[in-house]
Design a protein around this motif. Structure first.
Motif, PDB file in Angstrom:
ATOM      1  N   PHE A   1      -5.835  11.817  -6.529  1.00 16.05           N
ATOM      2  CA  PHE A   1      -6.581  12.229  -5.337  1.00 16.05           C
ATOM      3  C   PHE A   1      -6.008  13.488  -4.689  1.00 16.05           C
ATOM      4  CE2 PHE A   1      -7.126   7.655  -5.933  1.00 16.05           C
ATOM      5  CZ  PHE A   1      -8.502   7.593  -6.070  1.00 16.05           C
ATOM      6  N   GLY A   2      -5.024  14.131  -5.356  1.00 16.58           N
ATOM      7  CA  GLY A   2      -4.529  15.441  -4.928  1.00 16.58           C
ATOM      8  C   GLY A   2      -3.760  15.457  -3.623  1.00 16.58           C
ATOM      9  N   ALA A   3      -3.191  14.333  -3.221  1.00 19.12           N
ATOM     10  CA  ALA A   3      -2.449  14.313  -1.946  1.00 19.12           C
ATOM     11  C   ALA A   3      -1.134  15.083  -2.093  1.00 19.12           C
ATOM     12  CB  ALA A   3      -2.168  12.872  -1.542  1.00 19.12           C
TER      13      ALA A   3
ATOM     14  N   VAL B   1       0.819  -1.224   0.000  1.00 24.63           N
ATOM     15  CA  VAL B   1       0.000   0.000   0.000  1.00 24.63           C
ATOM     16  C   VAL B   1       0.849   1.269   0.000  1.00 24.63           C
ATOM     17  CG1 VAL B   1      -2.092  -1.000   0.993  1.00 24.63           C
ATOM     18  CG2 VAL B   1      -0.301  -0.151   2.522  1.00 24.63           C
ATOM     19  N   ASN B   2       2.159   1.113   0.176  1.00 25.87           N
ATOM     20  CA  ASN B   2       3.049   2.282   0.162  1.00 25.87           C
ATOM     21  C   ASN B   2       3.942   2.312  -1.072  1.00 25.87           C
ATOM     22  OD1 ASN B   2       2.011   2.943   2.632  1.00 25.87           O
ATOM     23  ND2 ASN B   2       3.680   2.071   3.808  1.00 25.87           N
ATOM     24  N   ASN B   3       3.640   1.446  -2.024  1.00 25.99           N
ATOM     25  CA  ASN B   3       4.462   1.348  -3.226  1.00 25.99           C
ATOM     26  C   ASN B   3       4.356   2.634  -4.051  1.00 25.99           C
ATOM     27  OD1 ASN B   3       6.096   0.225  -5.122  1.00 25.99           O
ATOM     28  ND2 ASN B   3       4.658  -1.357  -5.764  1.00 25.99           N
ATOM     29  N   ARG B   4       5.385   2.857  -4.872  1.00 29.68           N
ATOM     30  CA  ARG B   4       5.451   4.077  -5.678  1.00 29.68           C
ATOM     31  C   ARG B   4       4.166   4.326  -6.471  1.00 29.68           C
ATOM     32  NH1 ARG B   4       6.018   4.983 -10.873  1.00 29.68           N
ATOM     33  NH2 ARG B   4       6.959   6.924 -11.577  1.00 29.68           N
ATOM     34  N   ARG B   5       3.664   3.280  -7.140  1.00 28.13           N
ATOM     35  CA  ARG B   5       2.497   3.506  -8.015  1.00 28.13           C
ATOM     36  C   ARG B   5       1.254   3.891  -7.219  1.00 28.13           C
ATOM     37  NH1 ARG B   5       1.283  -2.613 -10.282  1.00 28.13           N
ATOM     38  NH2 ARG B   5       1.346  -3.645  -8.263  1.00 28.13           N
ATOM     39  N   ILE B   6       1.162   3.368  -5.972  1.00 27.61           N
ATOM     40  CA  ILE B   6       0.030   3.760  -5.114  1.00 27.61           C
ATOM     41  C   ILE B   6       0.178   5.230  -4.718  1.00 27.61           C
ATOM     42  CG2 ILE B   6      -1.147   3.304  -2.899  1.00 27.61           C
ATOM     43  CD1 ILE B   6      -1.275   0.971  -4.977  1.00 27.61           C
ATOM     44  N   LEU B   7       1.416   5.605  -4.333  1.00 23.57           N
ATOM     45  CA  LEU B   7       1.645   6.994  -3.914  1.00 23.57           C
ATOM     46  C   LEU B   7       1.452   7.952  -5.085  1.00 23.57           C
ATOM     47  CD1 LEU B   7       4.721   6.533  -1.533  1.00 23.57           C
ATOM     48  CD2 LEU B   7       2.275   6.162  -1.105  1.00 23.57           C
ATOM     49  N   GLU B   8       1.828   7.518  -6.294  1.00 24.99           N
ATOM     50  CA  GLU B   8       1.598   8.351  -7.476  1.00 24.99           C
ATOM     51  C   GLU B   8       0.095   8.538  -7.712  1.00 24.99           C
ATOM     52  OE1 GLU B   8       4.557   9.905  -7.838  1.00 24.99           O
ATOM     53  OE2 GLU B   8       4.259   9.766 -10.007  1.00 24.99           O
ATOM     54  N   ALA B   9      -0.684   7.492  -7.488  1.00 17.97           N
ATOM     55  CA  ALA B   9      -2.141   7.609  -7.648  1.00 17.97           C
ATOM     56  C   ALA B   9      -2.709   8.563  -6.594  1.00 17.97           C
ATOM     57  CB  ALA B   9      -2.792   6.232  -7.530  1.00 17.97           C
ATOM     58  N   LEU B  10      -2.207   8.472  -5.366  1.00 16.42           N
ATOM     59  CA  LEU B  10      -2.692   9.384  -4.319  1.00 16.42           C
ATOM     60  C   LEU B  10      -2.398  10.838  -4.715  1.00 16.42           C
ATOM     61  CD1 LEU B  10      -1.590   7.584  -1.003  1.00 16.42           C
ATOM     62  CD2 LEU B  10      -3.893   7.758  -1.957  1.00 16.42           C
ATOM     63  N   ARG B  11      -1.180  11.046  -5.253  1.00  9.07           N
ATOM     64  CA  ARG B  11      -0.786  12.415  -5.624  1.00  9.07           C
ATOM     65  C   ARG B  11      -1.601  12.927  -6.813  1.00  9.07           C
ATOM     66  NH1 ARG B  11       4.696  10.057  -5.168  1.00  9.07           N
ATOM     67  NH2 ARG B  11       5.521  10.714  -3.138  1.00  9.07           N
ATOM     68  N   HIS B  12      -1.657  12.134  -7.864  1.00  7.86           N
ATOM     69  CA  HIS B  12      -2.192  12.662  -9.128  1.00  7.86           C
ATOM     70  C   HIS B  12      -3.695  12.450  -9.306  1.00  7.86           C
ATOM     71  CE1 HIS B  12       1.854  13.648 -10.014  1.00  7.86           C
ATOM     72  NE2 HIS B  12       2.255  12.387  -9.978  1.00  7.86           N
TER      73      HIS B  12
ATOM     74  N   VAL C   1       0.922  12.237   1.873  1.00  5.27           N
ATOM     75  CA  VAL C   1       1.557  10.972   1.470  1.00  5.27           C
ATOM     76  C   VAL C   1       2.336  10.386   2.648  1.00  5.27           C
ATOM     77  CG1 VAL C   1       3.413  10.011   0.024  1.00  5.27           C
ATOM     78  CG2 VAL C   1       1.634  11.442  -1.009  1.00  5.27           C
ATOM     79  N   ASN C   2       3.091  11.237   3.346  1.00  2.00           N
ATOM     80  CA  ASN C   2       3.839  10.740   4.515  1.00  2.00           C
ATOM     81  C   ASN C   2       2.883  10.228   5.594  1.00  2.00           C
ATOM     82  OD1 ASN C   2       6.213  11.342   3.280  1.00  2.00           O
ATOM     83  ND2 ASN C   2       6.678  13.140   4.518  1.00  2.00           N
ATOM     84  N   ASP C   3       1.756  10.916   5.750  1.00  3.66           N
ATOM     85  CA  ASP C   3       0.766  10.498   6.737  1.00  3.66           C
ATOM     86  C   ASP C   3       0.188   9.124   6.360  1.00  3.66           C
ATOM     87  OD1 ASP C   3      -0.967  11.079   9.042  1.00  3.66           O
ATOM     88  OD2 ASP C   3      -2.562  11.054   7.543  1.00  3.66           O
ATOM     89  N   TRP C   4      -0.109   8.947   5.094  1.00  5.18           N
ATOM     90  CA  TRP C   4      -0.621   7.661   4.575  1.00  5.18           C
ATOM     91  C   TRP C   4       0.372   6.538   4.882  1.00  5.18           C
ATOM     92  CZ3 TRP C   4      -4.758   5.494   1.880  1.00  5.18           C
ATOM     93  CH2 TRP C   4      -4.495   4.307   1.195  1.00  5.18           C
TER      94      TRP C   4
END
Ligand SMILES: N[C@@H](CCC(=O)N[C@@H](CS)C(=O)NCC(=O)O)C(=O)O
Length: 212
Positions: A119-121, A106-117, A126-129
């Protein structure tokens, strides 16, 4: 053997540790995730899932670090990364799975990229997630260690097992995401013990040729 990996990838890091503990010689091919080299057609031909690590063992190219590490354990049993007792093996595999199945994915790059792009994180979100899932997993990891009542410098006894192979890269990543490790003194102690072994030191992200 040829290891396709990335210095900062936790799954590449865990495979490097396992290879070093097994005293295997391997050549490294850097796949820079920052430059999305894993998304190229050239790398897709190596690993259709387009994730690192992949291990070319001449007869085939293997993917999925848990499968590769279990293959290493079966093919090169010495030194063992699993205890001989079946109950202990289940314990070690459970600890490894906390990291491999429940924290890392759940902390993989592609998940974090999805959160950023998608869902606007922002970086704080992202660090909180990441901190949330790392914290939940590390709480469980430490509780299992405390409940087990086992002694020794490592997660299960006096020599490293799969549990340590998975834990150390996850601690490295937790620190990168600014997670305060003070809540898990036992995990920090295990990380320190592993850090005294050359196999772990040589596998560290900062020690890799592509680090930077
Ligand atoms: N379950 C796989 C996961 C591999 C994986 O997710 N690797 C990460 C690096 S740690 C990756 O390649 N991420 C690329 C991305 O998310 O875009 C394994 O253990 O090998």
């Amino acid at each position: 053997m040829k290891l396709y990996g990335f210095f900062r990838s936790g799954t590449s890091h865990r495979l490097r540790i396992a290879l070093n503990l097994k005293r295997m010689a391997y050549e490294q091919v850097a796949i820079d995730l920052r430059r999305e080299q894993h998304l190229t057609d050239a790398f897709k031909a190596i690993n259709p899932q387009q994730l690192v690590p992949a291990l070319d063992v001449d007869t085939s190219v293997m993917s999925q670090s848990p499968a590769i590490i279990e293959w290493l354990e079966e093919r090169y049993p010495e030194p063992p990364l699993l205890p001989t007792d079946a109950d202990e093996r289940a314990h070690v595999r459970a600890l490894a799975a906390i990291v491999g199945c429940d924290i890392h994915p759940v902390n993989n790059r592609r998940i974090l990229e999805a959160l950023r792009h998608r869902f606007g994180a922002d970086e704080a979100a992202v660090n909180d997630w990441c901190g949330t899932w790392i914290g939940a997993g590390f709480d469980a990891f430490q509780s299992l260690l405390d409940a087990g009542g086992r002694s020794g410098a490592f997660a299960c006894g006096d020599r490293p097992t799969l549990a340590d192979v998975y834990l150390v890269p996850q601690i490295e990543s937790a620190r990168r995401f600014k997670v305060d490790m003070g809540r898990w003194p036992r995990l920090v102690a295990i990380d320190d013990a592993c850090g005294r072994l050359e196999a772990f030191r040589c596998a560290a992200p900062a020690a890799q040729p592509d680090a930077g």
